[in-house]
Design a protein around this motif. Structure first.
Motif, PDB file in Angstrom:
ATOM      1  N   GLU A  48       0.831  -1.194   0.000  1.00 56.29           N
ATOM      2  CA  GLU A  48       0.000   0.000   0.000  1.00 56.29           C
ATOM      3  C   GLU A  48       0.869   1.248   0.000  1.00 56.29           C
ATOM      4  OE1 GLU A  48      -3.194  -0.192  -0.372  1.00 56.29           O
ATOM      5  OE2 GLU A  48      -3.199  -2.381  -0.228  1.00 56.29           O
ATOM      6  N   ALA A  49       0.281   2.360  -0.408  1.00 54.62           N
ATOM      7  CA  ALA A  49       1.002   3.629  -0.411  1.00 54.62           C
ATOM      8  C   ALA A  49       1.233   4.107   1.020  1.00 54.62           C
ATOM      9  CB  ALA A  49       0.198   4.683  -1.180  1.00 54.62           C
ATOM     10  N   GLY A  50       2.264   4.908   1.203  1.00 56.12           N
ATOM     11  CA  GLY A  50       2.493   5.551   2.485  1.00 56.12           C
ATOM     12  C   GLY A  50       3.212   4.712   3.511  1.00 56.12           C
ATOM     13  N   VAL A  51       3.894   3.641   3.095  1.00 59.72           N
ATOM     14  CA  VAL A  51       4.607   2.787   4.043  1.00 59.72           C
ATOM     15  C   VAL A  51       6.027   2.547   3.560  1.00 59.72           C
ATOM     16  CG1 VAL A  51       2.499   1.601   4.759  1.00 59.72           C
ATOM     17  CG2 VAL A  51       3.921   0.611   2.956  1.00 59.72           C
ATOM     18  N   VAL A  52       6.905   2.168   4.501  1.00 58.44           N
ATOM     19  CA  VAL A  52       8.218   1.644   4.170  1.00 58.44           C
ATOM     20  C   VAL A  52       8.128   0.130   4.245  1.00 58.44           C
ATOM     21  CG1 VAL A  52      10.665   1.563   4.756  1.00 58.44           C
ATOM     22  CG2 VAL A  52       9.376   3.675   5.118  1.00 58.44           C
ATOM     23  N   HIS A  53       8.406  -0.528   3.139  1.00 61.03           N
ATOM     24  CA  HIS A  53       8.307  -1.985   3.056  1.00 61.03           C
ATOM     25  C   HIS A  53       9.696  -2.518   2.745  1.00 61.03           C
ATOM     26  CE1 HIS A  53       5.829  -5.678   2.256  1.00 61.03           C
ATOM     27  NE2 HIS A  53       6.960  -6.019   1.644  1.00 61.03           N
ATOM     28  N   ALA A  54      10.194  -3.447   3.547  1.00 59.79           N
ATOM     29  CA  ALA A  54      11.544  -3.979   3.360  1.00 59.79           C
ATOM     30  C   ALA A  54      11.519  -5.199   2.453  1.00 59.79           C
ATOM     31  CB  ALA A  54      12.163  -4.339   4.704  1.00 59.79           C
ATOM     32  N   ALA A 193      16.218  12.967  -1.700  1.00 58.17           N
ATOM     33  CA  ALA A 193      15.443  14.176  -1.996  1.00 58.17           C
ATOM     34  C   ALA A 193      15.149  14.290  -3.489  1.00 58.17           C
ATOM     35  CB  ALA A 193      16.204  15.407  -1.514  1.00 58.17           C
ATOM     36  N   ARG A 194      16.049  13.779  -4.334  1.00 58.08           N
ATOM     37  CA  ARG A 194      15.809  13.804  -5.780  1.00 58.08           C
ATOM     38  C   ARG A 194      14.554  13.017  -6.132  1.00 58.08           C
ATOM     39  NH1 ARG A 194      20.629  11.327  -8.613  1.00 58.08           N
ATOM     40  NH2 ARG A 194      21.618  13.197  -7.793  1.00 58.08           N
ATOM     41  N   ALA A 195      14.366  11.868  -5.503  1.00 56.99           N
ATOM     42  CA  ALA A 195      13.160  11.072  -5.763  1.00 56.99           C
ATOM     43  C   ALA A 195      11.916  11.812  -5.292  1.00 56.99           C
ATOM     44  CB  ALA A 195      13.272   9.721  -5.065  1.00 56.99           C
ATOM     45  N   VAL A 196      12.032  12.519  -4.157  1.00 52.72           N
ATOM     46  CA  VAL A 196      10.895  13.296  -3.647  1.00 52.72           C
ATOM     47  C   VAL A 196      10.552  14.425  -4.618  1.00 52.72           C
ATOM     48  CG1 VAL A 196      10.101  14.793  -1.777  1.00 52.72           C
ATOM     49  CG2 VAL A 196      11.431  12.730  -1.252  1.00 52.72           C
ATOM     50  N   ALA A 197      11.567  15.162  -5.070  1.00 53.03           N
ATOM     51  CA  ALA A 197      11.326  16.273  -5.987  1.00 53.03           C
ATOM     52  C   ALA A 197      10.713  15.815  -7.295  1.00 53.03           C
ATOM     53  CB  ALA A 197      12.641  17.004  -6.250  1.00 53.03           C
ATOM     54  N   ALA A 198      11.020  14.586  -7.687  1.00 53.28           N
ATOM     55  CA  ALA A 198      10.472  14.038  -8.935  1.00 53.28           C
ATOM     56  C   ALA A 198       9.028  13.595  -8.793  1.00 53.28           C
ATOM     57  CB  ALA A 198      11.324  12.856  -9.389  1.00 53.28           C
ATOM     58  N   GLY A 199       8.537  13.502  -7.565  1.00 50.25           N
ATOM     59  CA  GLY A 199       7.177  13.016  -7.361  1.00 50.25           C
ATOM     60  C   GLY A 199       7.031  11.541  -7.647  1.00 50.25           C
ATOM     61  N   ALA A 200       8.057  10.757  -7.351  1.00 47.72           N
ATOM     62  CA  ALA A 200       8.049   9.330  -7.662  1.00 47.72           C
ATOM     63  C   ALA A 200       6.944   8.598  -6.922  1.00 47.72           C
ATOM     64  CB  ALA A 200       9.403   8.714  -7.307  1.00 47.72           C
ATOM     65  N   ALA A 201       6.283   7.685  -7.608  1.00 50.11           N
ATOM     66  CA  ALA A 201       5.247   6.866  -6.989  1.00 50.11           C
ATOM     67  C   ALA A 201       5.849   5.714  -6.197  1.00 50.11           C
ATOM     68  CB  ALA A 201       4.300   6.318  -8.057  1.00 50.11           C
ATOM     69  N   VAL A 202       6.998   5.208  -6.654  1.00 50.71           N
ATOM     70  CA  VAL A 202       7.693   4.108  -5.991  1.00 50.71           C
ATOM     71  C   VAL A 202       9.154   4.514  -5.826  1.00 50.71           C
ATOM     72  CG1 VAL A 202       8.383   1.681  -6.102  1.00 50.71           C
ATOM     73  CG2 VAL A 202       6.154   2.389  -7.004  1.00 50.71           C
ATOM     74  N   VAL A 227       9.571  10.342   4.014  1.00 49.74           N
ATOM     75  CA  VAL A 227       9.248  10.288   2.584  1.00 49.74           C
ATOM     76  C   VAL A 227       7.971   9.482   2.357  1.00 49.74           C
ATOM     77  CG1 VAL A 227      10.021   9.376   0.357  1.00 49.74           C
ATOM     78  CG2 VAL A 227      11.625  10.619   1.826  1.00 49.74           C
ATOM     79  N   ALA A 228       7.858   8.344   3.048  1.00 53.46           N
ATOM     80  CA  ALA A 228       6.676   7.502   2.878  1.00 53.46           C
ATOM     81  C   ALA A 228       5.404   8.193   3.359  1.00 53.46           C
ATOM     82  CB  ALA A 228       6.868   6.187   3.633  1.00 53.46           C
ATOM     83  N   ALA A 229       5.534   9.099   4.332  1.00 54.59           N
ATOM     84  CA  ALA A 229       4.358   9.746   4.923  1.00 54.59           C
ATOM     85  C   ALA A 229       3.988  11.063   4.237  1.00 54.59           C
ATOM     86  CB  ALA A 229       4.615  10.015   6.405  1.00 54.59           C
ATOM     87  N   THR A 230       4.798  11.536   3.307  1.00 55.89           N
ATOM     88  CA  THR A 230       4.571  12.838   2.679  1.00 55.89           C
ATOM     89  C   THR A 230       3.864  12.670   1.342  1.00 55.89           C
ATOM     90  OG1 THR A 230       6.566  13.738   3.715  1.00 55.89           O
ATOM     91  CG2 THR A 230       5.665  14.946   1.837  1.00 55.89           C
ATOM     92  N   PRO A 231       2.657  13.254   1.194  1.00 52.43           N
ATOM     93  CA  PRO A 231       1.933  13.111  -0.080  1.00 52.43           C
ATOM     94  C   PRO A 231       2.704  13.723  -1.245  1.00 52.43           C
ATOM     95  CG  PRO A 231       0.482  13.895   1.657  1.00 52.43           C
ATOM     96  CD  PRO A 231       1.873  13.984   2.195  1.00 52.43           C
ATOM     97  N   ARG A 232       2.579  13.101  -2.403  1.00 47.67           N
ATOM     98  CA  ARG A 232       3.154  13.636  -3.633  1.00 47.67           C
ATOM     99  C   ARG A 232       2.224  14.705  -4.197  1.00 47.67           C
ATOM    100  NH1 ARG A 232       3.139   9.793  -7.710  1.00 47.67           N
ATOM    101  NH2 ARG A 232       1.405   8.731  -6.697  1.00 47.67           N
TER     102      ARG A 232
END
Length: 571
Positions: A48-54, A193-202, A227-232
């Motif tokens: 699911e979205a919004g989680v860190v999955h190992a 932060a680069r992935a965050v700025a890109a608005g990555a879904a995964v 990162v997992a808790a911050t909406p894109r």
């Protein structure tokens, strides 16, 4: 899209290694997972979205997983399997890195994909600038980052994205800061932060877990949770996949763990929750059971010529004296003599014995063997080596061979550089040491080790790729006819699914049965149990535990668990 990998611009072909462009505006359907990976009818992963999955498993399995999602495997894997990847319920084709990037998948490599010629803000925006990209636009972007937003110019939104992304990962630094001024952890945070700025879904975080102190690891885990808790911009939070070699401590960052490379059917892939230390222990138990049952290293064809030349041997400790003894072995990073990679490792291996060194890529086990063979790793190397009770000089490869010590591997350690228009080149540890000393390479860079070729170099004619599987197997056969007294093997097992894996195990046993001391370094505890008499666990360049696999009395699965326990967890 232009992007950076290994420190310099590499263009469209290698762009997705370092950065992504999010799909933009996609809406997650509540009834389906944010990310699904299926292989035929089998669900490999559903998150699911919004989680860190190992994602945990032998490096060979996790490497294939990352390659498949990042597009590094191209269309090859999907032609062989019925694999399907869905993002928010929509199937996506990941036949290339560019396709993976366009689908909204970002791969964070632990600070490897940093451009040292550009500042923090430029690094965060690599491949995701508004406008025509870095080549025709970079100077204006840098001016906007430094001096503010020109009236009505979209470049101001780039600065805003940088500031928000840095705040999300908890990095309090100005966008104009030179990356050379950052710590290794802070460079990891820039890449995140680069992935965050890109608005990555995964967001796939590919890390081994080694090399961070406890405070640094806590800060890194806090950033992943943030990162997992911050909406894109699309309104949904991303999926953060932590591909790691560390089980101990996962409860502090991940909500669940999926085990890869641990057999099939009921044994894997398997997903377990992690909320406390007890859950972590259950993950280790399941990992040991799965690895202990995984096929691929047994069932040697006794009718083959190689099998007939490789008899089973008595795995009890030999009574012969001599063999290899290593005392207080130290080796620094090849680019930085002040950075210790192998830290006071000592061990002995008797004639006829197979000794395993267990650890992931950044543990130092591969570097131990490579530095022993002619000081082929490390800007500085020190310690004592004795063979059959006699102190020997192994300071060059010729001297190591003359002393009776040989080394071979299918996956040589390499480091990525960038030359001639930003085309990355892979170099050996000895070459990197020489290039830093002559000023051709920047000693300030992190230069993490890799055992695979970089993205663009993999497609270049003549690029270094190491031996093929059959060439490596043939090199094992040839060792039976050498005068070597000690044999060092790094990651000799190859793909567990390869039919030749069992033959390699038989060859390693035969080499030891001929009276040689054999030291094997690897990250797969099941493979090490299959062939080794003793296994030493190494973490962050130090020996942390030892066990003697008792296959007959306790069974293969329990022997694997004993190896994991010697490490204090798969780390």
């Amino acid at each position: 899209m232009t992007a950076n990998h290994g420190g310099e611009r590499t263009g469209e072909q290698a762009g997705a290694l370092a950065s992504v462009r999010g799909p933009g505006g996609d809406a997650t359907v509540p009834s389906v997972p944010a990310l699904e990976v299926l292989d035929g009818d089998e669900t490999v992963l559903a998150v699911e979205a919004g989680v860190v999955h190992a994602v945990v498993g032998p490096r060979s399995a996790t490497r294939r997983f990352v390659d498949a999602l990042s597009g590094a495997a191209g269309g090859r894997r999907r032609r062989r399997t019925a694999e399907v990847v869905r993002i928010a319920g929509t199937a996506v084709a990941l036949a290339s890195r560019a396709a993976s990037s366009a689908a909204g998948i970002a791969v964070v490599t632990g600070g490897q994909a940093i451009s040292w010629t550009q500042d923090v803000g430029d690094n965060v925006l690599l491949g995701n600038e508004h406008g025509s990209g870095v080549d025709g636009f970079g100077a204006a972007v840098r001016a906007a980052l430094r001096f503010g937003r020109p009236g009505g110019d979209t470049r101001g939104s780039d600065r805003d994205r940088v500031v928000r992304a840095l705040a999300t990962v908890g990095l309090a630094t100005e966008p104009t800061t030179a990356v050379a001024e950052l710590t290794a952890l802070e460079r990891r945070l820039v890449e995140l932060a680069r992935a965050v700025a890109a608005g990555a879904a995964v967001v796939i975080v590919d890390e081994s877990g080694a090399g961070l102190s406890t405070p640094e690891r806590e800060r890194w885990q806090t950033a992943l949770r943030s990162v997992a808790a911050t909406p894109r911009p699309s309104g949904t939070a991303p999926v953060v996949l932590l591909v790691t070699g560390t089980v101990t401590g996962l409860a502090a960052v991940a909500s669940a763990v999926t085990l890869l490379g641990t057999g099939s059917g009921a044994n894997g892939p398997r997903t377990l929750p992690v909320s406390d230390a007890a859950d972590e222990r259950r993950v280790l138990d399941a990992l040991a059971v799965g690895l202990g049952s995984a096929a691929g290293l047994r069932g040697v064809d006794r009718t083959s010529d190689s099998a007939r030349s490789c008899p089973d041997r008595d795995t009890r400790p030999t009574e012969r004296t001599g063999g290899l003894r290593v005392e207080q072995w130290h080796a620094s990073h090849p680019a930085d003599a002040a950075r210790t990679i192998v830290d006071g490792v000592s061990f002995a291996c008797a004639p006829g014995e197979v000794l395993g060194l267990f650890g992931p890529l950044d543990s130092g086990v591969g570097e131990v063997l490579l530095s022993l063979f002619g000081h082929s790793y490390g800007a500085t190397v020190r310690g004592a080596v004795a063979i059959d009770g006699e102190t020997v000089d192994v300071s060059t490869m010729d001297r190591a061979r003359a002393a009776g010590l040989l080394y071979t591997t299918e996956h040589p350690i390499r480091y990525d550089l960038a030359f001639l228009g930003g085309v990355p080149s892979s170099v050996s540890p000895t070459s990197l040491t020489r290039m830093v000393s002559t000023g051709l390479a920047d000693g300030r860079r992190a230069y993490p080790a890799t055992t695979g070729v970089n993205g663009l170099a993999a497609a270049l004619p003549g690029a270094h790729r190491g031996p093929t599987a059959e060439q490596f197997t043939e090199s094992l056969r040839s060792l039976l006819d050498t005068p070597a007294r000690v044999v060092l093997l790094a990651e000799p097992f190859g793909d567990r699914r390869d039919a030749g894996a069992a033959e390699r195990v038989a060859l390693i046993r035969a080499i030891a049965a001929s009276g040689r001391a054999v030291v094997v370094a690897g990250d797969d505890p099941s493979a090490l149990v299959e062939v080794c008499d003793r296994v030493i666990a190494v973490r962050n360049g130090r020996v942390v535990g030892e066990t003697r696999p008792d296959r007959d009395a306790r069974g293969h699965r329990d022997a694997v668990l004993a190896v994991l326990d010697a490490m204090g967890g798969l780390a």
